[in-house]
Design a protein around this motif. Sequence first.
Motif, mmCIF file in Angstrom:
data_model
loop_
_atom_site.group_PDB
_atom_site.id
_atom_site.type_symbol
_atom_site.label_atom_id
_atom_site.label_comp_id
_atom_site.label_asym_id
_atom_site.label_seq_id
_atom_site.Cartn_x
_atom_site.Cartn_y
_atom_site.Cartn_z
ATOM 1 N N UNK A 546 14.218 18.292 -4.032
ATOM 2 C CA UNK A 546 13.784 17.504 -5.217
ATOM 3 C C UNK A 546 14.516 17.885 -6.316
ATOM 4 N N UNK A 547 14.915 17.007 -7.067
ATOM 5 C CA UNK A 547 15.590 17.096 -8.446
ATOM 6 C C UNK A 547 14.296 17.586 -9.404
ATOM 7 N N UNK A 548 14.632 18.691 -9.979
ATOM 8 C CA UNK A 548 13.651 19.416 -11.343
ATOM 9 C C UNK A 548 14.025 18.765 -12.463
ATOM 10 N N UNK A 549 12.863 18.557 -13.210
ATOM 11 C CA UNK A 549 13.259 18.262 -14.675
ATOM 12 C C UNK A 549 13.971 19.011 -15.506
ATOM 13 N N UNK A 550 14.251 18.496 -16.806
ATOM 14 C CA UNK A 550 15.304 19.438 -17.577
ATOM 15 C C UNK A 550 16.514 19.723 -17.058
ATOM 16 N N UNK A 553 18.589 21.239 -11.741
ATOM 17 C CA UNK A 553 19.216 20.994 -10.418
ATOM 18 C C UNK A 553 18.303 20.711 -9.374
ATOM 19 N N UNK A 554 18.706 20.949 -7.873
ATOM 20 C CA UNK A 554 17.896 20.622 -6.762
ATOM 21 C C UNK A 554 17.257 21.728 -6.253
ATOM 22 N N UNK A 555 16.158 21.700 -5.956
ATOM 23 C CA UNK A 555 15.178 22.747 -5.471
ATOM 24 C C UNK A 555 14.684 22.349 -4.030
ATOM 25 N N UNK A 556 14.517 23.354 -3.121
ATOM 26 C CA UNK A 556 13.464 23.091 -1.902
ATOM 27 C C UNK A 556 13.044 24.432 -1.647
ATOM 28 N N UNK A 557 12.159 24.790 -0.677
ATOM 29 C CA UNK A 557 11.647 26.163 -0.271
ATOM 30 C C UNK A 557 11.331 25.949 1.095
ATOM 31 N N UNK A 558 11.525 27.412 1.582
ATOM 32 C CA UNK A 558 11.125 27.743 3.125
ATOM 33 C C UNK A 558 9.837 28.707 2.715
ATOM 34 N N UNK A 559 8.850 28.138 3.424
ATOM 35 C CA UNK A 559 7.584 28.881 3.351
ATOM 36 C C UNK A 559 7.416 29.897 4.453
ATOM 37 N N UNK A 560 7.276 31.226 4.252
ATOM 38 C CA UNK A 560 7.370 32.392 4.933
ATOM 39 C C UNK A 560 5.868 32.474 5.653
ATOM 40 N N UNK A 561 5.071 32.603 4.634
ATOM 41 C CA UNK A 561 3.668 32.776 4.741
ATOM 42 C C UNK A 561 2.852 32.242 3.824
ATOM 43 N N UNK A 562 1.594 31.519 4.300
ATOM 44 C CA UNK A 562 0.681 31.007 3.337
ATOM 45 C C UNK A 562 -0.717 32.035 3.260
ATOM 46 N N UNK A 563 -1.075 32.501 2.036
ATOM 47 C CA UNK A 563 -2.137 33.300 1.856
ATOM 48 C C UNK A 563 -3.334 32.700 1.200
ATOM 49 N N UNK A 564 -4.632 32.997 1.457
ATOM 50 C CA UNK A 564 -5.858 32.147 0.831
ATOM 51 C C UNK A 564 -5.968 32.611 -0.511
ATOM 52 N N UNK A 565 -5.673 33.825 -0.950
ATOM 53 C CA UNK A 565 -6.084 34.143 -2.351
ATOM 54 C C UNK A 565 -7.213 35.234 -2.424
#
Length: 612
Positions: A546-550, A553-565
């Motif tokens: 995704x192109x980031x404002x301001x 550049x371009x950003x993407x993510x690799x999700x290693x783990x999700x945590x509930x909080x």
Amino acid sequence: MKNQLLCLLISAIVSVTTVQAQTLFTYGKHVVEKDEFLKAFKKNNNGQKADQAAYRNYLDLYIRYKLKVQAAYDLRIDTLPSQRSELESFRNQVSGNYMYDEATLHMLVKEAEANSSKDIRLSHIYIPYTGNDTAEAFRLVTMAASQLKNGRSFEAVATELSRDPSVKVNKGDIGWISSFTLPYALEKIAYGTPLNQNSPVFRGRGAYHIFRPTAERPAAGTVQVAQILLEIPADADRKQTDSVSRFADSLYRELLNGADFGKLAYRHSADNSSYQNNGILPAFRPGTYAPEFEDQAFVLKQEDAISKPFQTSQGFHIIRRLKAAEMVAGSGQEISLPGILEKVKEDERGQLAHEAVIEKVKKLTGFRVLAFDPKAIEANTKLAMINGEPVMGMEYLQYKTGTGEGTEQFFKMKLLEEYRNRLEKYEPEFADQLKEFRDGNMLFEVMQRNVWEKASADEEGLKKFYAQHAGRYRWKENVKTVIFTGTDSATTYRFHQLITKDPAAWRSLTESMNGAIQADSGRFETDQLPVTYHQKPEKGMVTEPVRVANDLGFVFMYIIETLPGKDIRSFEEARGFVLNDYQEKLEEEWVGALRKQYPVTVNQSVLKSLNR
């Protein structure tokens, strides 16, 4: 009866005193008046409604501010070399604004904006003189004015009588001019004379002038070009001129076939100021160069457009348009010219605003001239009074001896010296600015000592505070992820394909990109992530770039783990939050101590009167 009258009189005095007493609050032996508080409130309330609740809220903030600043004064923080240096630097920076009369400057800026909205085609009769010998020049300009009045054409009069060396070629037509290309006095006449009418005779420095505007157009703005100049010797015959012309045509054909303009300029251009810079000239406005050159420059409408070879008195030119800056419309029909205020200050206009300040300062300082007699000067007689103090003749002799004009300049210098050195006395607004800057600087220093540095250095205190309040520092819904950032789309999408095939190898893949891709791994709450996705993060997910404002550049993510909080952050994970809260605790303790050191008393009746 007497007692009754006395009581009434005392009552009246007390009543008047109560009305006039505008002390809002005291802290220790220090007093804050109602007007000071209201001025601060209006400046800092950010459009908040001015009601009793708003006043009371701001009052608490203002009391805290005054207590901290007073603590700084009592610690003599204002005497620190760094504080004095920064205050002096600020003073020098701001005091320069007071060396120009604001009303005069505003008028001159508006006039310059109006003139900058259009260019004028101008014809000119120029008759110079040397020193004070103006008799012959005056005879010629009077003759020129008389002939014009009797109906002879401007071109004919200019050709015969103007002493401009270029008049033989241009017949008095000096081309298009724009604002700031002529000295201000001449610009004022040029723009103030109706189209196709002759101006009155004007005596300038070293010459008489008559102008005639012959056309006008919307301002062309500025243009920048590169040029190749093929010089023609002053004594060249027709054969030599034709030879240079043919060579110019051959270079033009090379350029049309893709030759490098800069390289040809370096090899062949006779313009010493530009040939080493690929032929590039500084950006310019109409009135900077000869009309025949400017006409060709401004007629090119497309960037990188190249002109056919054309001839001027210098030789044959080929120019390439680089870029242009058009005038930008402002509010209404005005024109907003970048840097116009600075241009006005640097121009002769600025001197007019400067002279207006001198006249104001004469009144402020009670300036009086006592003598202008050169003999009195030599005798060291008092020449003038500034602010009740004498300005001595010997001081003048050290500056310059001689004419009354020198004496006047000397007094102007002394006036401005007095004004600038004691500007706080003459300009209350400046005094307020200076105090605000000094107090703000001192507040920063005293907060640094008593709160920020103290908290940062107290590792034991931070851990103890964390242990007491660990329940505050819980994770919200969060993810362990790697955030990839690329500067361009092609590189980012190519890397995205590699990560999608083998997410676990993200470290080695990132290293293979030689810095073209940046990776940041960590634990982030979902509302802290750099981009928002419609789908819920899932373990193993590789998001789309995704192109980031301001323009980040371009950003993407690799999700290693999700945590509930809901689980508590470790001390290191919570350090930033703990530090902020611990600083607030130290600040409250410090302010509490200051309230004991400087007991605060609020005048409730004055507080209630604030919004009446």
